[in-house]
Design a protein around this motif. Structure first.
Motif, PDB file in Angstrom:
ATOM      1  N   ASP A 133     -24.856 -33.031 -13.901  1.00  0.00           N
ATOM      2  CA  ASP A 133     -24.601 -31.610 -13.648  1.00  0.00           C
ATOM      3  C   ASP A 133     -25.551 -30.770 -14.501  1.00  0.00           C
ATOM      4  O   ASP A 133     -25.676 -31.000 -15.712  1.00  0.00           O
ATOM      5  CB  ASP A 133     -23.147 -31.312 -14.013  1.00  0.00           C
ATOM      6  N   LYS A 169     -23.562 -33.744  -3.338  1.00  0.00           N
ATOM      7  CA  LYS A 169     -22.266 -33.115  -3.587  1.00  0.00           C
ATOM      8  C   LYS A 169     -21.536 -32.825  -2.272  1.00  0.00           C
ATOM      9  O   LYS A 169     -22.138 -32.793  -1.194  1.00  0.00           O
ATOM     10  CB  LYS A 169     -22.447 -31.807  -4.367  1.00  0.00           C
ATOM     11  N   ASN A 192     -21.004 -38.695  -6.123  1.00  0.00           N
ATOM     12  CA  ASN A 192     -20.763 -37.347  -6.642  1.00  0.00           C
ATOM     13  C   ASN A 192     -20.002 -36.478  -5.646  1.00  0.00           C
ATOM     14  O   ASN A 192     -19.934 -35.256  -5.814  1.00  0.00           O
ATOM     15  CB  ASN A 192     -22.084 -36.682  -7.008  1.00  0.00           C
ATOM     16  N   LEU A 193     -19.428 -37.113  -4.639  1.00  0.00           N
ATOM     17  CA  LEU A 193     -18.620 -36.381  -3.667  1.00  0.00           C
ATOM     18  C   LEU A 193     -17.276 -36.107  -4.323  1.00  0.00           C
ATOM     19  O   LEU A 193     -16.553 -37.024  -4.666  1.00  0.00           O
ATOM     20  CB  LEU A 193     -18.430 -37.227  -2.409  1.00  0.00           C
ATOM     21  N   GLU A 194     -16.946 -34.852  -4.507  1.00  0.00           N
ATOM     22  CA  GLU A 194     -15.663 -34.537  -5.105  1.00  0.00           C
ATOM     23  C   GLU A 194     -15.138 -33.214  -4.587  1.00  0.00           C
ATOM     24  O   GLU A 194     -15.845 -32.229  -4.555  1.00  0.00           O
ATOM     25  CB  GLU A 194     -15.750 -34.482  -6.633  1.00  0.00           C
ATOM     26  N   TYR A 195     -13.899 -33.241  -4.171  1.00  0.00           N
ATOM     27  CA  TYR A 195     -13.123 -32.054  -3.795  1.00  0.00           C
ATOM     28  C   TYR A 195     -11.719 -32.576  -3.595  1.00  0.00           C
ATOM     29  O   TYR A 195     -11.501 -33.780  -3.509  1.00  0.00           O
ATOM     30  CB  TYR A 195     -13.654 -31.421  -2.499  1.00  0.00           C
ATOM     31  N   VAL A 196     -10.739 -31.693  -3.529  1.00  0.00           N
ATOM     32  CA  VAL A 196      -9.395 -32.204  -3.304  1.00  0.00           C
ATOM     33  C   VAL A 196      -9.338 -32.869  -1.931  1.00  0.00           C
ATOM     34  O   VAL A 196      -9.705 -32.269  -0.913  1.00  0.00           O
ATOM     35  CB  VAL A 196      -8.347 -31.080  -3.470  1.00  0.00           C
ATOM     36  N   ASP A 197      -9.013 -34.141  -1.932  1.00  0.00           N
ATOM     37  CA  ASP A 197      -9.047 -34.970  -0.717  1.00  0.00           C
ATOM     38  C   ASP A 197     -10.435 -34.955  -0.088  1.00  0.00           C
ATOM     39  O   ASP A 197     -10.587 -35.004   1.147  1.00  0.00           O
ATOM     40  CB  ASP A 197      -7.991 -34.515   0.289  1.00  0.00           C
ATOM     41  N   ARG A 201     -11.856 -35.495   3.952  1.00  0.00           N
ATOM     42  CA  ARG A 201     -12.424 -34.345   4.666  1.00  0.00           C
ATOM     43  C   ARG A 201     -13.808 -34.670   5.214  1.00  0.00           C
ATOM     44  O   ARG A 201     -14.146 -34.280   6.337  1.00  0.00           O
ATOM     45  CB  ARG A 201     -12.553 -33.161   3.718  1.00  0.00           C
ATOM     46  N   PHE A 220     -21.018 -42.241 -14.766  1.00  0.00           N
ATOM     47  CA  PHE A 220     -19.647 -41.877 -14.401  1.00  0.00           C
ATOM     48  C   PHE A 220     -18.727 -43.075 -14.616  1.00  0.00           C
ATOM     49  O   PHE A 220     -19.159 -44.232 -14.611  1.00  0.00           O
ATOM     50  CB  PHE A 220     -19.558 -41.488 -12.923  1.00  0.00           C
ATOM     51  N   SER A 224     -13.067 -43.515 -11.434  1.00  0.00           N
ATOM     52  CA  SER A 224     -13.081 -42.296 -10.613  1.00  0.00           C
ATOM     53  C   SER A 224     -13.526 -42.608  -9.194  1.00  0.00           C
ATOM     54  O   SER A 224     -13.000 -42.043  -8.231  1.00  0.00           O
ATOM     55  CB  SER A 224     -13.992 -41.248 -11.242  1.00  0.00           C
ATOM     56  N   LEU A 227     -10.588 -44.489  -7.445  1.00  0.00           N
ATOM     57  CA  LEU A 227      -9.475 -43.601  -7.086  1.00  0.00           C
ATOM     58  C   LEU A 227      -9.863 -42.640  -5.968  1.00  0.00           C
ATOM     59  O   LEU A 227      -9.004 -42.198  -5.194  1.00  0.00           O
ATOM     60  CB  LEU A 227      -8.999 -42.828  -8.321  1.00  0.00           C
ATOM     61  N   LYS A 228     -11.142 -42.327  -5.870  1.00  0.00           N
ATOM     62  CA  LYS A 228     -11.607 -41.503  -4.754  1.00  0.00           C
ATOM     63  C   LYS A 228     -11.324 -42.217  -3.432  1.00  0.00           C
ATOM     64  O   LYS A 228     -10.935 -41.590  -2.450  1.00  0.00           O
ATOM     65  CB  LYS A 228     -13.102 -41.249  -4.909  1.00  0.00           C
ATOM     66  N   GLU A 231      -7.468 -42.262  -2.754  1.00  0.00           N
ATOM     67  CA  GLU A 231      -6.955 -40.933  -2.401  1.00  0.00           C
ATOM     68  C   GLU A 231      -7.144 -40.641  -0.914  1.00  0.00           C
ATOM     69  O   GLU A 231      -6.351 -39.938  -0.303  1.00  0.00           O
ATOM     70  CB  GLU A 231      -7.667 -39.871  -3.233  1.00  0.00           C
TER      71      GLU A 231
ATOM     72  N   GLU B 190     -17.880 -33.285 -14.106  1.00  0.00           N
ATOM     73  CA  GLU B 190     -17.954 -34.616 -13.512  1.00  0.00           C
ATOM     74  C   GLU B 190     -17.322 -35.670 -14.412  1.00  0.00           C
ATOM     75  O   GLU B 190     -17.150 -35.443 -15.604  1.00  0.00           O
ATOM     76  CB  GLU B 190     -19.426 -34.930 -13.213  1.00  0.00           C
ATOM     77  N   PRO B 191     -16.979 -36.821 -13.854  1.00  0.00           N
ATOM     78  CA  PRO B 191     -16.308 -37.852 -14.643  1.00  0.00           C
ATOM     79  C   PRO B 191     -17.271 -38.646 -15.529  1.00  0.00           C
ATOM     80  O   PRO B 191     -17.409 -39.862 -15.397  1.00  0.00           O
ATOM     81  CB  PRO B 191     -15.682 -38.748 -13.569  1.00  0.00           C
ATOM     82  N   PRO B 215      -7.968 -26.975  -6.736  1.00  0.00           N
ATOM     83  CA  PRO B 215      -8.521 -27.774  -5.638  1.00  0.00           C
ATOM     84  C   PRO B 215     -10.031 -27.918  -5.654  1.00  0.00           C
ATOM     85  O   PRO B 215     -10.581 -28.644  -4.827  1.00  0.00           O
ATOM     86  CB  PRO B 215      -8.094 -26.987  -4.392  1.00  0.00           C
ATOM     87  N   ARG B 217     -11.743 -29.505  -7.713  1.00  0.00           N
ATOM     88  CA  ARG B 217     -11.993 -30.875  -8.135  1.00  0.00           C
ATOM     89  C   ARG B 217     -10.934 -31.782  -7.511  1.00  0.00           C
ATOM     90  O   ARG B 217      -9.873 -31.308  -7.107  1.00  0.00           O
ATOM     91  CB  ARG B 217     -11.920 -30.982  -9.662  1.00  0.00           C
ATOM     92  N   GLY B 224      -9.421 -40.488 -12.896  1.00  0.00           N
ATOM     93  CA  GLY B 224     -10.232 -41.638 -13.298  1.00  0.00           C
ATOM     94  C   GLY B 224     -10.790 -41.509 -14.698  1.00  0.00           C
ATOM     95  O   GLY B 224     -11.050 -42.513 -15.363  1.00  0.00           O
TER      96      GLY B 224
END
Lengths: 254, 250
Positions: A133, A169, A192-197, A201, A220, A224, A227-228, A231, B190-191, B215, B217, B224
């Motif tokens: 980042d 992203k 690096n794909l991250e958002y709620v659910d 999506r 990373f 994580s 768990l992605k 989820e 980021e993690p 939301p 993140r 994690g």
């Protein structure tokens, strides 16, 4: 599972563990990841990244579960020689470009020459959009994000080359989504794909056929990435496609 | 049990609705979620008094609907001192909210924060203070961990939850280390591996809380950070829920 985005080596700004291939393999195995494509971190910083590739190839001897992804810098004069060595001697599964760290753009001619050459040789090219980042980077080695729009201006011209967008992203995948059907040679690695659910999506938007599981370890935490997946409540088919089948096809892994 | 100490509610439809956020949280065993509303329709950095009141009204409504799952923090802005103290009285002193959320309109070290800090102490509630160190440059009045340390030193009785461990980074951990009244949440950014390890070493598990910044993140990616960092089970439980339960008196 196959991890399309793992690294070994030394990062100058904080200790990353594990830094060695055996340690990496052990950590991946504990997470249920059987194979990984590995890039040498030193390739970002060595004045001649081929030295990092040589050290990587040597360090992966005896570890068939780890496949090399070599770093090339098309702004240097010997990239063509290095591409051939990486392919024929090191048996790299792909080459990875870090335009921001090596101070060029994907639309520059040397990069385009490399895309064409790699395509002719059947070597996939990972264009790494970022490693960290921008807000968190050490100011000594600031590397801005690589422009997705720059990449999209040239990708259609190199349809014989398989491209992977590294560390893309969530919002960028949405931007890319409408173009993907016309770009069958472009893949995305989801570390690096991250958002709620977020993964669900994205799957609902673009399907699974172009998604590659990646952890971006040791930058990373592997947990994580795992768990992605959980989820998203993936079907078996979706999971196998993203975490194994796509990588097998793209990188020629048996 | 896992308590998420840093979530935002906005009046969005579909997958970012409160119902969806609660449902997705429970998929990971997360409940309750500690929430603030920074604007009814979107996050508002420099809100008007009406926008602050509307945001807190929205959160109060959602707390009634999702009483078991949503804990609320009152959005306050030190640049709006009278309005902020009225909102704290309405939502915390006389209402069900459990703390105060400060975001980016004023640095935590600014004297205008002091009335809010005193009121938080009187009420026995913590302040969740946004903080970040950005190589790209902070917003004009955006708090850094150094600012949090200044506030903590002024008010040793004030409990502060500094947000965004991975955005505050190693320098931020060192900034707050001398102040036992400051905890940090793991939300946002980021993690990156190694940051939580350093926080455990310098702060101890008693000063770290799990948070996601959902939301924007993802719950899983953010969780994690905690589940993927090596620590003993007691440390993990403190971070997962015990510290939040104690801080917010849940």
């Amino acid at each position: 599972m196959i991890d399309a985005a793992a690294y070994t080596g030394h990062w100058p700004f904080r200790p990353l563990q594990p830094s060695d291939p055996a340690g990496l393999l052990s950590r991946l195995s504990a997470a249920g990841i059987e194979r990984a494509l590995v890039t040498p971190i030193e390739g970002l910083f060595y004045e001649d990244p081929q030295m990092a590739n040589e050290r990587l190839a040597a360090s992966l001897q005896g570890l068939p579960a780890l496949a090399p992804v070599c770093v090339l810098n098309p702004a240097l004069p010997a990239w063509e020689r290095d591409l051939e060595v990486c392919r024929s001697r090191f048996h790299c599964r792909a080459v990875k470009l870090f335009p921001a760290y090596h101070r060029y753009s994907p639309i520059d001619q040397p990069a385009r020459d490399l895309f064409k050459a790699a395509g002719n040789l059947g070597v996939p090219v990972v264009v790494q959009l970022r490693v960290q980042d921008v807000r968190n980077q050490n100011a000594l080695a600031f590397a801005p994000d690589v422009s997705l729009s720059d990449f999209l201006t040239i990708a259609p011209r190199y349809r014989d080359t398989q491209f992977v967008l590294g560390c893309i992203k969530y919002a960028e995948i949405l931007e890319l989504a409408s173009r993907l059907p016309d770009l069958p040679h472009v893949w995305v690695e989801i570390s690096n794909l991250e958002y709620v659910d977020g993964l669900r999506r994205i799957i609902d938007r673009v399907g699974t056929q172009r998604l590659l599981f990646g952890s971006h370890t040791p930058f990373f935490l592997i947990e994580s990435a795992i768990l992605k997946l959980s989820e998203a409540v993936l079907t078996s088919k979706e999971r196998e496609t993203i975490t194994r089948d796509n990588a097998q096809v793209l990188f020629g892994l048996a | 049990m896992i308590i998420d100490s840093h979530v935002h509610l906005v009046d969005w439809d579909g997958d970012r609705s409160t119902e969806s956020l609660v449902r997705l949280a429970t998929r990971h065993g997360i409940a309750p979620i500690v929430c603030s509303c920074l604007g009814v329709n979107d996050y508002v950095r420099y809100p008007t008094p009406e926008q602050v009141t509307a945001a807190n009204d929205y959160l109060l409504r959602e707390m009634r609907v999702f009483a078991e799952d949503v804990v609320g923090l009152c959005y306050a802005c030190p640049s709006l001192p009278e309005l902020s103290l009225r909102e704290i009285d309405r939502c915390v002193a006389q209402g069900p909210m459990k703390g105060i959320k400060l975001w980016v309109d004023t640095k935590a070290s600014d004297p205008s924060v002091e009335p809010i800090a005193r009121r938080a102490i009187e009420l026995g509630v913590p302040i969740l203070q946004h903080a970040f160190y950005k190589t790209t440059g902070n917003l004009e009045n955006e708090t850094t961990p150094w600012d949090v340390a200044v506030l903590a030193a002024k008010f040793p009785e004030l409990r502060i939850q500094m947000a965004h461990l991975h955005g505050c980074g190693y320098q931020g951990i060192n900034d707050i280390a001398p102040y036992p009244n400051v905890s940090v949440d793991t939300s946002g950014s980021e993690p990156e591996a190694g940051v939580l390890d350093r926080a455990l070493c310098l702060l101890g598990s008693g000063r770290i809380l799990f948070g996601s910044d959902a939301p924007g993140r993802g719950y899983g990616v953010q969780l994690g950070k905690v589940l993927g960092t090596e620590m003993d089970q007691e440390d993990r439980n403190r971070i997962r829920f015990k510290n939040a339960r104690e801080l917010y008196k849940l």
